[in-house]
Design a protein around this motif. Structure first.
Motif, PDB file in Angstrom:
ATOM      1  N   PRO A 296      -8.028 -50.731 -88.912  1.00 17.06           N
ATOM      2  CA  PRO A 296      -7.826 -51.802 -87.919  1.00 17.06           C
ATOM      3  C   PRO A 296      -8.298 -53.169 -88.431  1.00 17.06           C
ATOM      4  CG  PRO A 296      -8.752 -49.840 -86.868  1.00 17.06           C
ATOM      5  CD  PRO A 296      -8.794 -49.587 -88.350  1.00 17.06           C
TER       6      PRO A 296
ATOM      7  N   ASP B  22      -8.306 -49.327 -82.012  1.00 21.52           N
ATOM      8  CA  ASP B  22      -7.627 -48.195 -82.652  1.00 21.52           C
ATOM      9  C   ASP B  22      -8.667 -47.168 -83.090  1.00 21.52           C
ATOM     10  OD1 ASP B  22      -5.369 -49.683 -82.254  1.00 21.52           O
ATOM     11  OD2 ASP B  22      -4.921 -49.997 -84.380  1.00 21.52           O
TER      12      ASP B  22
ATOM     13  N   TRP C 297      -7.170 -54.517 -77.917  1.00 21.14           N
ATOM     14  CA  TRP C 297      -6.706 -53.291 -78.573  1.00 21.14           C
ATOM     15  C   TRP C 297      -7.822 -52.711 -79.429  1.00 21.14           C
ATOM     16  CZ3 TRP C 297      -1.295 -54.398 -81.227  1.00 21.14           C
ATOM     17  CH2 TRP C 297      -0.400 -54.870 -80.259  1.00 21.14           C
TER      18      TRP C 297
ATOM     19  N   ARG D 223      -8.999 -54.565 -82.826  1.00 19.26           N
ATOM     20  CA  ARG D 223      -7.758 -54.621 -83.602  1.00 19.26           C
ATOM     21  C   ARG D 223      -6.973 -55.879 -83.229  1.00 19.26           C
ATOM     22  NH1 ARG D 223      -4.029 -55.705 -85.722  1.00 19.26           N
ATOM     23  NH2 ARG D 223      -2.282 -54.507 -86.550  1.00 19.26           N
ATOM     24  N   ARG D 224      -6.983 -56.196 -81.934  1.00 24.41           N
ATOM     25  CA  ARG D 224      -6.357 -57.452 -81.484  1.00 24.41           C
ATOM     26  C   ARG D 224      -6.935 -57.840 -80.135  1.00 24.41           C
ATOM     27  NH1 ARG D 224       0.021 -57.734 -81.590  1.00 24.41           N
ATOM     28  NH2 ARG D 224      -0.452 -57.830 -83.811  1.00 24.41           N
TER      29      ARG D 224
ATOM     30  N   TYR E 121     -16.547 -50.029 -82.620  1.00 28.46           N
ATOM     31  CA  TYR E 121     -15.097 -50.090 -82.900  1.00 28.46           C
ATOM     32  C   TYR E 121     -14.623 -51.523 -83.117  1.00 28.46           C
ATOM     33  CZ  TYR E 121     -14.638 -45.186 -82.540  1.00 28.46           C
ATOM     34  OH  TYR E 121     -14.763 -43.850 -82.843  1.00 28.46           O
ATOM     35  N   THR E 122     -13.689 -51.647 -84.044  1.00 26.27           N
ATOM     36  CA  THR E 122     -13.120 -52.950 -84.391  1.00 26.27           C
ATOM     37  C   THR E 122     -12.163 -53.437 -83.311  1.00 26.27           C
ATOM     38  OG1 THR E 122     -13.239 -52.336 -86.720  1.00 26.27           O
ATOM     39  CG2 THR E 122     -11.704 -54.111 -86.163  1.00 26.27           C
TER      40      THR E 122
ATOM     41  N   ARG F 105      -4.262 -45.821 -80.243  1.00 25.70           N
ATOM     42  CA  ARG F 105      -4.590 -47.178 -79.777  1.00 25.70           C
ATOM     43  C   ARG F 105      -4.903 -47.114 -78.294  1.00 25.70           C
ATOM     44  NH1 ARG F 105      -0.844 -51.400 -81.962  1.00 25.70           N
ATOM     45  NH2 ARG F 105      -2.367 -51.116 -83.647  1.00 25.70           N
TER      46      ARG F 105
END
Ligand SMILES: Cc1cc2nc3c(=O)[nH]c(=O)nc-3n(C[C@H](O)[C@H](O)[C@H](O)COP(=O)(O)OP(=O)(O)OC[C@H]3O[C@@H](n4cnc5c(N)ncnc54)[C@H](O)[C@@H]3O)c2cc1C
Length: 269
Positions: free
Chosen positions: A149, A98, A96, A86-87, A83-84, A29
């Motif tokens: 994620p 991951d 965030w 994540r938060r 990239y996703t 992360r």
């Protein structure tokens, strides 16, 4: 009238790495000190397009994607990796991401494995398109590590009373993570244990009874996604708007090669 190039050139954010956390042997992360404003929230599969500068290329300062695209040849444009989110914690201003650490090959995976606090990352976005529909009878979530994620974010979004079945394929038990949800979730970790990526996922989804108004989120390696799309849409008749399905990466191809060949590889995309 708005400049049409401005619409095509996504907004760029520059953020500093605040800390990193090794979640499992193959997942890191990276927490970024977030921007003032970040338009994430509507979807649980929000993603950003990371911009990695190419070694040896001098980019204009301030770093400006539109200028770069106008002034530099394509092979000098930054390398893009997706990239996703994540938060996104708007109060803590933390973003965030991951990363699957999949070896020494590639750019983003090795970057995440080695990055130190204080380093800078640039990205465009967020984009996104899926969130669990409140009126679905139940939710099917299936993916490999790259989709973990987004699946984790979807499970966190599901309210008490919602029903979900999640299948996450990882290399082995050491890659399992603790996932949170208020919903009634049946979570199955599938261990690849040397099998081809996605093989266990296809087996698991094939065995499922998909009756009822199910909404499906299926993402990960392009090969298994290509097998599952006709299974869900044609064989089991799930409506197009109830299915979010796409290849996030392709075995043996880097992201540039995958993005360039995806329609040829899977014309149903
Ligand atoms: C919308 C979207 C969201 C995504 N979200 C995430 C996310 O949150 N976390 C995440 O880790 N990935 C995510 N991905 C996948 C990620 O963009 C790709 O895995 C990307 O190729 C990684 O870039 P790289 O520079 O590390 O490797 P590349 O340079 O692209 O590829 C180098 C080699 O590594 C292989 N490879 C790439 N990814 C993997 C992998 N996951 N496992 C094993 N081998 C791999 C390639 O096939 C290639 O042979 C997402 C993709 C999309 C489209």
């Amino acid at each position: 009238m708005a400049d049409p190039r401005a619409r095509r050139t996504p907004r760029l954010t520059t953020a500093e790495v605040r800390r990193t956390e090794r979640l499992t042997p193959h997942m890191v992360r990276v927490v970024l000190a977030g921007p003032e404003e970040f338009g994430a929230g509507e979807f649980t599969d929000h993603y950003v397009k990371l911009q990695f500068p190419r070694p040896g290329v001098e980019y204009p300062e301030p770093f400006d994607l539109q200028r770069i695209r106008e002034e530099l040849p394509r092979e000098q444009w930054p390398v893009t990796r997706t990239y996703t989110v994540r938060r996104w914690d708007a109060d803590a201003r933390e973003l965030w991401l991951d990363f699957v650490v999949h070896g020494d090959e590639g750019i983003a995976g090795p970057w995440a494995a080695n990055v130190k606090p204080g380093e800078v990352l640039r990205f465009a976005g967020p984009g996104g398109g899926y969130a669990p529909a409140p009126d679905a009878e139940w939710h099917l979530l299936a993916g490999d590590e790259s989709a973990l994620p987004a699946i984790a974010a979807a499970l966190e979004r599901l309210p008490a009373g919602a029903k979900a079945r999640a299948f996450i394929e990882v290399s082995g038990p050491e890659e399992e993570q603790k996932l949170e949800s208020a919903a009634d979730v049946e979570l199955t970790w599938l261990h690849r244990s040397g099998a081809r990526v996605g093989e266990r996922l296809v087996e698991a989804v094939r065995k499922l009874d998909l009756s009822g108004d199910v909404q499906a989120f299926v993402h990960g390696e392009a090969g298994f996604v290509k097998e599952l799309r006709p299974l869900l849409r044609k064989e089991r008749g799930l409506a197009k708007e109830r299915v979010s399905i796409s290849g996030y990466w392709r075995l043996g191809h880097n992201e540039d090669a995958w993005q360039a060949t995806k329609r040829e590889f899977d014309p149903q995309v």
